[in-house]
Design an enzyme around this catalytic site. Structure first.
Site, mmCIF file in Angstrom:
data_model
loop_
_atom_site.group_PDB
_atom_site.id
_atom_site.type_symbol
_atom_site.label_atom_id
_atom_site.label_comp_id
_atom_site.label_asym_id
_atom_site.label_seq_id
_atom_site.Cartn_x
_atom_site.Cartn_y
_atom_site.Cartn_z
ATOM 1 C CG ASP A 1 -0.699 -0.120 10.208
ATOM 2 O OD1 ASP A 1 -0.274 0.720 9.582
ATOM 3 O OD2 ASP A 1 -1.197 -0.120 11.680
ATOM 4 C CB SER A 2 -1.117 1.896 4.830
ATOM 5 O OG SER A 2 0.120 1.706 4.365
ATOM 6 C CG ASP B 1 3.165 -0.151 10.516
ATOM 7 O OD1 ASP B 1 3.955 0.338 11.256
ATOM 8 O OD2 ASP B 1 2.482 0.288 9.718
ATOM 9 C CE LYS C 1 5.603 2.953 10.738
ATOM 10 N NZ LYS C 1 4.015 3.097 11.022
ATOM 11 C CD GLU D 1 0.167 3.740 14.379
ATOM 12 O OE1 GLU D 1 -0.936 4.019 15.068
ATOM 13 O OE2 GLU D 1 0.044 3.409 13.161
ATOM 14 C CD GLU E 1 0.165 9.307 9.416
ATOM 15 O OE1 GLU E 1 0.979 8.223 9.991
ATOM 16 O OE2 GLU E 1 -0.580 9.186 8.626
HETATM 17 O O1 KIV Z 1 1.320 1.955 7.433
HETATM 18 C C1 KIV Z 1 1.786 3.024 6.914
HETATM 19 O O2 KIV Z 1 1.833 3.265 5.486
HETATM 20 C C2 KIV Z 1 2.258 4.318 7.555
HETATM 21 C C3 KIV Z 1 2.922 5.246 6.900
HETATM 22 C C4 KIV Z 1 1.852 6.493 6.732
HETATM 23 C C5 KIV Z 1 3.888 6.039 7.821
HETATM 24 O O3 KIV Z 1 2.544 4.103 8.837
#
Ligand code: KIV
Length: 272
Positions: A52-53, A91, A121, A123, A190
């Site tokens: 989600d980055s 994510d 993924k 969180e 992280e």
């Molecule tokens: O969204 C992302 O890029 C991440 C990484 C920093 C692990 O969750």
């Protein structure tokens, strides 16, 4: 084909657990589009994270919070069309799984069906245990994410190192054990102290992938645009830049602009 690519024909969640058991390090990078995913996959990466980055890197938001499930599916389906070998983790975006296990399952199913990603993924630890369990119960592999969890940035207030104190470190350790017990196939840690990350990695049989979590974990992940030096606004200690693409691309764009303005491009061989 590189030796790295030869060793495992296709990376699955099972292969990753085997890699940890054999002490082989796992390499993970982000990708959000077809072209980048193809280059990263063919280089021999084990895992691509459609993070989600993308909210920051692709859309220019300050946080990961605004990205939607539809946008994550768009990015993930572009990545999936490119890959041959690596495992793709997608994510679940903010708001699509916290607090309601039914919507967590619906969101994860949409990702799997519409993007054809291989896993998701999520969180958090104990507070999202019910959602994690429900997603896993549908046969969808889940990667956990503990330590600095950017979807909770407004709770933390900053992007500084997490779990430096005993209370937070103990919670992180028990959350990691819980995620393994629930059935997650791996956990991202992280921005936590290296000693703590090693302790967590040593206590689990599933791989722990670190970002800013030191060298005692089972693998590493970086945001591809950061490690290529395309972004340049921040320089956390953990970030190794392998290229300076911000400068190199800027130079290429300047040369192109100069050539166009000078009527040098296109020349006689570059036209029909
Ligand atoms: O969204 C992302 O890029 C991440 C990484 C920093 C692990 O969750």
């Amino acid at each position: 084909m590189s030796a790295v690519r030869n060793k495992y024909r296709k990376i699955t969640t099972k292969v990753l657990v085997e890699m940890k058991a054999k002490g082989e390090k796992i390499a993970m990078l982000t990708a959000y589009d077809y072209t980048m995913a193809k280059i990263v996959d063919r280089a021999g990466i084990d895992i691509i994270l459609v993070g989600d980055s993308a909210s920051n890197v692709m859309a220019g938001h300050n946080t990961t919070l605004p990205i939607t499930l539809d946008q994550m599916i768009y990015h993930a389906s572009s990545v999936i069309r490119a890959i041959e070998r690596c495992l793709v983790v997608v994510d679940l975006p903010f708001g699509s799984y916290q607090g309601n296990s039914r919507s967590a399952l619906d969101s994860a199913i949409r990702i799997m069906k519409e993007s054809r990603g291989h896993s998701v993924k999520m969180e958090g630890g104990e507070e999202i245990a019910e959602s994690v369990s429900r997603v896993l119960s549908a046969g969808i592999p889940v990667m956990g994410h503990l330590g600095l969890t950017p979807q909770s940035i407004y709770k933390f207030g900053s992007y500084t190192v997490r779990a430096k104190g005993d209370e937070e470190a103990n919670k992180l350790k028990s959350d990691a054990l819980l995620l393994e017990k629930l059935g997650c196939f791996a956990v991202v840690l992280e921005k936590v102290p290296a000693l703590l990350a090693k302790e967590v990695a040593d206590s689990l049989t599933i791989p722990v992938i670190g970002i800013g979590a030191g060298d005692g974990v089972d693998g590493q992940v970086l945001v591809t645009h950061d490690m290529l030096g395309m972004t340049h606004e921040f320089s956390p200690r953990f970030l190794r830049r392998y290229l300076d693409l911000y400068r190199e691309m800027g130079d290429a764009f300047k040369r192109y602009i100069t050539d166009v303005k000078a009527r040098d491009f296109p020349n006689k061989t570059e036209q029909y």
